[in-house]
Design an enzyme around this catalytic site. Structure first.
Site, PDB file in Angstrom:
ATOM      1  N   GLY A  78      -4.751 -14.176  -3.645  1.00 12.44           N
ATOM      2  CA  GLY A  78      -3.883 -15.121  -2.931  1.00 12.44           C
ATOM      3  C   GLY A  78      -3.133 -16.045  -3.873  1.00 12.44           C
ATOM      4  O   GLY A  78      -3.400 -16.087  -5.084  1.00 12.44           O
ATOM      5  N   ASN A  91     -17.311  -6.679  -0.145  1.00 12.29           N
ATOM      6  CA  ASN A  91     -16.409  -7.785   0.191  1.00 12.29           C
ATOM      7  C   ASN A  91     -15.966  -7.788   1.652  1.00 12.29           C
ATOM      8  O   ASN A  91     -15.822  -8.843   2.258  1.00 12.29           O
ATOM      9  CB  ASN A  91     -15.173  -7.704  -0.707  1.00 12.29           C
ATOM     10  CG  ASN A  91     -14.459  -9.017  -0.786  1.00 12.29           C
ATOM     11  OD1 ASN A  91     -15.059 -10.033  -1.145  1.00 12.29           O
ATOM     12  ND2 ASN A  91     -13.196  -9.038  -0.410  1.00 12.29           N
ATOM     13  N   THR A 109      -7.425  -3.357  11.260  1.00 14.36           N
ATOM     14  CA  THR A 109      -6.384  -2.440  10.781  1.00 14.36           C
ATOM     15  C   THR A 109      -6.330  -1.130  11.560  1.00 14.36           C
ATOM     16  O   THR A 109      -7.366  -0.641  12.048  1.00 14.36           O
ATOM     17  CB  THR A 109      -6.644  -2.122   9.287  1.00 14.36           C
ATOM     18  OG1 THR A 109      -5.811  -1.026   8.889  1.00 14.36           O
ATOM     19  CG2 THR A 109      -8.084  -1.707   9.035  1.00 14.36           C
ATOM     20  N   TYR A 127     -11.896   1.710   2.887  1.00 16.49           N
ATOM     21  CA  TYR A 127     -11.253   0.492   3.400  1.00 16.49           C
ATOM     22  C   TYR A 127     -11.352   0.468   4.936  1.00 16.49           C
ATOM     23  O   TYR A 127     -11.818  -0.507   5.536  1.00 16.49           O
ATOM     24  CB  TYR A 127      -9.786   0.433   2.957  1.00 16.49           C
ATOM     25  CG  TYR A 127      -8.978  -0.588   3.704  1.00 16.49           C
ATOM     26  CD1 TYR A 127      -9.282  -1.944   3.598  1.00 16.49           C
ATOM     27  CD2 TYR A 127      -7.921  -0.215   4.545  1.00 16.49           C
ATOM     28  CE1 TYR A 127      -8.557  -2.897   4.314  1.00 16.49           C
ATOM     29  CE2 TYR A 127      -7.194  -1.151   5.256  1.00 16.49           C
ATOM     30  CZ  TYR A 127      -7.515  -2.483   5.137  1.00 16.49           C
ATOM     31  OH  TYR A 127      -6.807  -3.420   5.852  1.00 16.49           O
ATOM     32  N   HIS A 133       2.417  -1.280  -1.917  1.00 15.05           N
ATOM     33  CA  HIS A 133       3.014  -1.046  -0.602  1.00 15.05           C
ATOM     34  C   HIS A 133       4.457  -0.573  -0.708  1.00 15.05           C
ATOM     35  O   HIS A 133       5.187  -0.951  -1.622  1.00 15.05           O
ATOM     36  CB  HIS A 133       2.900  -2.300   0.266  1.00 15.05           C
ATOM     37  CG  HIS A 133       1.473  -2.619   0.600  1.00 15.05           C
ATOM     38  ND1 HIS A 133       0.776  -3.639   0.011  1.00 15.05           N
ATOM     39  CD2 HIS A 133       0.596  -1.996   1.422  1.00 15.05           C
ATOM     40  CE1 HIS A 133      -0.466  -3.644   0.470  1.00 15.05           C
ATOM     41  NE2 HIS A 133      -0.612  -2.651   1.325  1.00 15.05           N
TER      42      HIS A 133
HETATM   43  N1  UDP Z   1       3.985   5.381  -0.094  1.00 16.48           N
HETATM   44  C1  UDP Z   1       4.689   6.164  -0.980  1.00 16.48           C
HETATM   45  N2  UDP Z   1       4.887   5.699  -2.254  1.00 16.48           N
HETATM   46  C2  UDP Z   1       4.409   4.487  -2.668  1.00 16.48           C
HETATM   47  C3  UDP Z   1       3.705   3.682  -1.746  1.00 16.48           C
HETATM   48  C4  UDP Z   1       3.509   4.157  -0.473  1.00 16.48           C
HETATM   49  O1  UDP Z   1       5.120   7.267  -0.660  1.00 16.48           O
HETATM   50  O2  UDP Z   1       4.606   4.135  -3.843  1.00 16.48           O
HETATM   51  C5  UDP Z   1       3.745   5.880   1.267  1.00 16.48           C
HETATM   52  C6  UDP Z   1       2.274   5.996   1.611  1.00 16.48           C
HETATM   53  O3  UDP Z   1       1.795   7.257   1.221  1.00 16.48           O
HETATM   54  C7  UDP Z   1       2.310   5.796   3.123  1.00 16.48           C
HETATM   55  C8  UDP Z   1       3.475   4.851   3.352  1.00 16.48           C
HETATM   56  O4  UDP Z   1       4.273   4.920   2.165  1.00 16.48           O
HETATM   57  O5  UDP Z   1       2.597   7.006   3.755  1.00 16.48           O
HETATM   58  C9  UDP Z   1       3.056   3.410   3.557  1.00 16.48           C
HETATM   59  O6  UDP Z   1       2.149   3.077   2.517  1.00 16.48           O
HETATM   60  P1  UDP Z   1       1.691   1.606   2.209  1.00 16.48           P
HETATM   61  O7  UDP Z   1       0.858   1.648   0.985  1.00 16.48           O
HETATM   62  O8  UDP Z   1       2.881   0.696   2.210  1.00 16.48           O
HETATM   63  O9  UDP Z   1       0.818   1.194   3.477  1.00 16.48           O
HETATM   64  P2  UDP Z   1      -0.473   1.921   4.143  1.00 16.48           P
HETATM   65  O10 UDP Z   1       0.087   2.770   5.246  1.00 16.48           O
HETATM   66  O11 UDP Z   1      -1.200   2.676   3.090  1.00 16.48           O
HETATM   67  O12 UDP Z   1      -1.242   0.761   4.672  1.00 16.48           O
END
Ligand code: UDP
Length: 334
Positions: free
Chosen positions: A37, A96, A121, A145, A193
């Site tokens: 954070g 955690n 989630t 997770y 992300h």
């Molecule tokens: N993704 C991707 N390349 C990246 C990061 C994410 O192709 O560098 C894809 C990931 O495989 C998923 C989508 O984008 O299908 C969203 O991923 P993110 O990590 O943002 O969120 P998540 O769905 O894992 O919570």
């Protein structure tokens, strides 16, 4: 005045929620380890929360806080959130995200606090049997997770039955965007992300953008997600608190827009917002990823009176882009 303990309140969704709760007249006490954070993200409103640095598993610290403040409710964000890290280091996630919150729950009960809002989630659903996903959908997480959140949900349900703890589980789909005033936004380190990575790639800060998987059973072969704006998520926490105040039934709510976009669609929308091209290549599937996750948010509308107000992906990306290029680079980034 109603006093709320917000764990993980200096994080991405937590800080937006604290900002909103403060402006709505709640007294907010933030407990955050600052491992991820940013304390500065709490300094943006006139009504700053009380900030305490510490660990959610620290019983002594928690008891001191509960002695000092008569908390009406706890909003629990503090958790690790990296899916792929959880696959490699499951113990870190179970400790955690599941084990430490049990200490928090014990202290909550000891001091007679009866309301708990959990940041949960859509990763607890795993690969869906049907879309959009409602709250009755079976929960079969694909990664530690998701399991860690699922186990915590189960423990809270048992505390509800045994001790009368009221709860709301808010199952977020893909949190995204930044505050409309551009002052707080997504600032993870490392960033994994999609939206911030695409924008950082466009800015030239992340040279290598990988699209994980191109052979999923979707129209363009890439994964589909439901991107929900962080201010809409913050608002859902406020509505959940009000819902528990009016003695709403303990239950779970899916928080999403109800519309999904593929990875390639997100890249295209980002190019359109920024007027610049992203440089990406395809890579193998990322472990633990579900093919398609889209919320059915109708229960949240019915019971909480909540609905996403940011429904346009480009607008969500535009808010993230303003944040990427805004005062973060001057005053608010850690
Ligand atoms: N993704 C991707 N390349 C990246 C990061 C994410 O192709 O560098 C894809 C990931 O495989 C998923 C989508 O984008 O299908 C969203 O991923 P993110 O990590 O943002 O969120 P998540 O769905 O894992 O919570």
């Amino acid at each position: 005045m109603t006093t709320i303990l917000v764990t993980g309140g200096a994080g991405y969704i937590g800080s937006h929620t604290c900002k909103l709760l403060g402006s709505e007249g709640f007294q907010v006490v933030v407990l955050d380890s600052l491992e991820y954070g940013h304390q500065k993200s709490l300094h943006i409103s006139d009504k700053k929360p009380v900030f305490v640095q510490g660990d959610i598993g620290d019983r002594k610290l928690l008891e001191g806080l509960f002695e000092k403040y008569a908390f009406d409710a706890v909003v629990h964000f503090a958790a690790y959130t990296y899916v792929s890290e959880s696959v490699k280091e499951p113990g870190k996630y179970y400790l955690n995200n599941f084990s430490k919150p049990l200490t928090l729950l014990d202290v909550i009960l000891k001091y007679g606090c009866k309301k708990f809002i959990l940041s949960s989630t859509c990763a607890t659903y795993g690969n869906p049997d049907y879309i959009p996903i409602d709250e009755k959908h079976p929960q079969r997480p694909l990664n530690p997770y998701g399991w860690s959140k699922y186990f915590l949900e189960q423990a809270i349900k048992d505390y509800h039955l045994a001790h009368g703890l009221s709860f709301v589980f808010l199952r977020y789909f893909n949190a995204s965007g930044a505050s409309e005033d551009g002052l707080i936004g997504e600032d993870h380190d490392p960033e994994t992300h999609l939206i911030p990575l695409v924008l950082k790639n466009i800015k030239g800060e992340v040279p290598e953008l990988k699209v994980f998987g191109k052979d999923y059973p979707t129209e363009d072969g890439t994964c589909i997600r439901d991107y929900i704006h962080v201010e809409d998520l913050a608002n859902a926490h406020l509505k959940a608190l009000l819902y528990l105040d009016r003695k709403g039934k303990s239950t779970a709510f899916n928080l999403g827009t109800g519309t999904g976009y593929s990875v390639l669609e997100v890249i295209k929308a980002s190019e359109s917002v920024t007027g610049k091209k992203a440089a990406y290549s395809f890579a193998p599937r990322r472990e633990g990823d579900a093919v398609s996750l889209i919320a059915d948010p109708s229960k949240a509308l019915e019971d909480l009176g909540w609905k996403a107000s940011w429904t346009d992906l480009q607008e969500i990306i535009r808010s993230a882009w303003s944040w990427e290029n805004g005062p973060k680079n001057g005053s608010y980034a850690d």
